[in-house]
Design an enzyme around this catalytic site. Structure first.
Site, PDB file in Angstrom:
ATOM      1  N   ARG A   1     -26.111  -3.355   5.074  1.00 48.06           N
ATOM      2  CA  ARG A   1     -25.764  -4.730   4.753  1.00 48.06           C
ATOM      3  C   ARG A   1     -26.202  -5.698   5.843  1.00 48.06           C
ATOM      4  O   ARG A   1     -26.153  -6.913   5.648  1.00 48.06           O
ATOM      5  CB  ARG A   1     -24.251  -4.834   4.540  1.00 48.06           C
TER       6      ARG A   1
ATOM      7  N   GLU B   1     -20.276  -6.808   8.515  1.00 50.91           N
ATOM      8  CA  GLU B   1     -21.301  -6.083   9.266  1.00 50.91           C
ATOM      9  C   GLU B   1     -22.395  -6.996   9.796  1.00 50.91           C
ATOM     10  O   GLU B   1     -22.910  -6.791  10.907  1.00 50.91           O
ATOM     11  CB  GLU B   1     -21.900  -4.983   8.393  1.00 50.91           C
TER      12      GLU B   1
ATOM     13  N   LYS C   1       0.839  -1.201   0.000  1.00 47.63           N
ATOM     14  CA  LYS C   1       0.000   0.000   0.000  1.00 47.63           C
ATOM     15  C   LYS C   1       0.872   1.248   0.000  1.00 47.63           C
ATOM     16  O   LYS C   1       1.879   1.323   0.698  1.00 47.63           O
ATOM     17  CB  LYS C   1      -0.908   0.011   1.239  1.00 47.63           C
TER      18      LYS C   1
END
Length: 637
Positions: A395, A367, A281
């Site tokens: 979700r 979630e 990253k």
């Protein structure tokens, strides 16, 4: 420059030499850093997949071949390579290009994304559709290792392995630590084990051994175990092989030549294949490499120093107020625990996690699990607070309804980024929570107007014997002095903040400040409007609302979808009581709102102070209650 050539004709990337492709990677990084420094955005992820993006567009015949990006945080280089160089400075700006892949924006954006872990399921559906119509295009899903914590990703893997469709899943792994020697050997094995010669030899050997009498079958099983042991020893391939995928990798995601060779080989294999790519990253920009969490989603910053602009001074954010308030309450009550889904920084729970590590749970991008896990904690005597962005709680709707509210468990939902969020756009606006939560039995739903009210909401939620949800906006609070100790609220009680004789604003959350300012402006013009902070969407303050209905004009204000939201709740109450005052509803119209600053979007929708005042003037200019219909939508929907 190479980037300008490709912008004019994206297939030109196939004509570039390896040296030119490496130069192209540097050009892409320079353009991405410059734009995100000015606009803000998702920097670290996009920098990490520059070489992978180049390799994909070099090897595949896009847009005929289809790339499905997971979440889309990493798709900036993809946008630059597919004809959007000229519009790239408008990234995440009002009327500009989206920060995520978007089908309406380009034929190269095969599937619109913004929430995680959808890529495998979507790509599998596209591959199945291809086969149903006799197509030949290749379909590739690119998913990050973080997204694999979601159950949806594993559901996609499971069916993909069962259907055996030709599909390539690229696992972009920027977290796993593998030593250079093992990584180099694994990369070598991956390239060679997917070459035409190796695949042909493996098939020939299988046919030969299968045809041998007596010992052939045993030798074939031995050969399979030897191959599995070799791959399993050096790689985590056994997990994906169990799902029915051919596992390839890991491959260094920044070595273009090796990456292209492997991708070329993999794209010719039959059936589902998982290519494991290791990336870093923030690659190529030192501040992002050193602090990838900060530069995952970052505001405008100084390119030279990496220092984020506007990061100091001013009132604390609502997120900070939430985090500090929860710590204070947890210090007094050992039952208080906090849960988030891969967003400890974004939800303000980093300090809580340090102060109470045994009472903090980051469940990853899951979630649904977060909500049901909280239900289990509550069933055994704890007081969990589930901190999620409003858009992500969508979700877990069934888990909220079935696992928490049906059992009337004391789980608190702290919904950050409630309302319009700005530059992340339609995939991230939290403008549906009031609508999808207020109809669920047992659930209290609240939207505090400022940081003091937020603290009171947090306290109230933790002394309520049942499920409780409060939502608060993105950005800085109002800068009000917050007392050390706040009292809990009476459930379902609003507050009248301003008197008036010509009507009443019934406002909620950030709409309260807009209503107060609009009322001030209109008072100077001789229009006297009261302002009520309704506080609660459920239960409504019946007595207060019915008392204000006698004025003959009610104006509901919310930063939520008009359909099914606070204004709808007020209309239902009035209908049940047999009353019919004039009602103007201000809120988010029946469409998906694009990106822009919060102020720009509120102005465009007409829910800022200027928009409220303008619509009220129009109403009274048209004769007020005498000429207008009984119920109207202020946004013209």
């Amino acid at each position: 420059m190479n980037l300008e050539k490709i912008n004019a004709h994206p297939p030109a990337i196939k004509d570039l030499s390896l040296t030119e492709l490496k130069d192209l990677a540097e050009e892409l990084r320079e353009r991405i850093v410059a734009t995100v420094a000015a606009n803000g955005g998702h920097l670290a992820s996009s920098l990490g997949v520059v070489e992978l993006t180049i390799a994909l567009h070099r090897i595949l015949d896009t847009p005929t071949d289809q790339i499905v990006w997971d979440v889309g945080h990493q798709a900036y280089a993809h946008k630059l390579l597919t004809g959007r160089l000229g519009r790239f400075p408008s990234l995440r700006q009002l009327d500009g290009i989206s920060g995520f892949p978007k089908r309406e924006e380009s034929p190269y954006d095969a599937f619109g994304v913004g929430h995680s872990s959808t890529s495998i399921s979507a790509a599998l559906g596209m591959a199945a559709a291809r086969d149903a119509r006799g197509g030949r295009e290749r379909v590739v899903a690119v998913i990050g290792d973080g997204s694999l914590t979601s159950g949806l990703a594993f559901e996609g893997l499971n069916q993909a392995g069962d259907l055996k469709k030709d599909l390539v899943v690229i696992l972009n792994d920027n977290e796993m630590s593998i030593s250079p020697n093992v990584g180099a050997l694994a990369s070598f094995l991956s390239r060679k084990m997917t070459s035409d010669l190796f695949v042909r030899m493996k098939k020939d050997a299988k046919s030969l051994l299968s045809g041998m009498p007596h010992f052939g079958k045993d030798l074939l099983n031995l050969a399979r175990r030897a191959e599995d042991s070799l791959k399993g020893f050096f790689t985590p391939g056994m997990l994906f092989e169990a799902f029915g995928f051919d596992y390839v990798g890991p491959v260094d995601g920044h070595q273009l030549e090796d990456l292209m060779e492997t991708l070329e080989n993999v794209s010719r294999l039959n059936g589902p294949v998982l290519l494991h790519v290791l990336t870093k990253k923030g690659k190529g920009y030192a501040p992002a490499e050193e602090n990838p969490a900060l530069f995952h989603g970052v505001g405008p910053f100084d390119r030279q120093t990496g220092r984020v602009k506007g990061g100091s001074g001013g009132p604390p954010s609502y997120t900070d107020v939430f985090g500090k308030s929860l710590i204070a309450l947890a210090e007094a009550d050992p039952r208080v625990v906090a849960i988030t889904a891969a967003m400890p920084e974004g939800t303000g729970l980093i300090e809580f996690s340090k102060r109470f590590p045994e009472r903090f749970f980051d469940v990853g991008i899951a979630e649904q699990h977060a909500v049901t896990f909280a239900a289990g904690l509550a069933a055994n005597g704890l007081r969990p607070t589930v901190a999620l962005y409003s858009t992500f709680l969508q979700r877990a709707y069934d888990n909220v309804l079935h696992d928490v509210c049906l059992q009337n468990l004391p789980v608190t939902f702290a919904l950050d980024r409630g309302g319009l969020v700005g530059a992340d756009g339609p995939t991230h606006h939290g403008v549906f929570d009031l609508s999808y939560l207020r109809h669920i039995p047992n659930l209290v739903v609240m939207a505090p107007r400022d940081e003091i009210e937020l603290r009171r909401a947090i306290r109230t939620s933790l002394v309520t014997d049942g499920p409780f949800a409060y939502r608060y906006p993105r950005g800085a609070a109002l800068g009000l002095p917050v007392p050390e100790v706040v009292e809990a609220l009476d459930i379902g009680r609003g507050e009248k903040l301003r008197a008036g004789t010509d009507g009443c604003f019934l406002a909620l959350g950030v709409g309260v400040a807009a209503a107060l300012e609009a009322a001030e402006r209109l008072a100077e013009e001789g229009i006297s409007l009261a302002v009520v902070d309704a506080r609660f969407v459920k239960p409504l303050d019946r007595d207060l609302i019915l008392a204000e209905a006698t004025s003959g004009l009610l104006l509901t204000v919310e930063e939520n979808a008009l359909q099914g939201g606070f204004g709808s709740a007020v209309l239902e109450l009035l209908a049940d009581e047999g009353l019919s005052p004039r009602v103007l509803r201000f809120g988010v119209p029946d469409r998906f709102v694009e990106q822009g600053t919060q102020a720009e979007l509120r102005g465009r929708i007409g829910i800022d102070a200027a928009g409220l005042a303008s619509r009220v003037r129009e109403h009274f200019a048209q004769g007020g209650a005498a000429k207008a219909p009984r119920i109207a939508l202020a946004n013209g929907i």
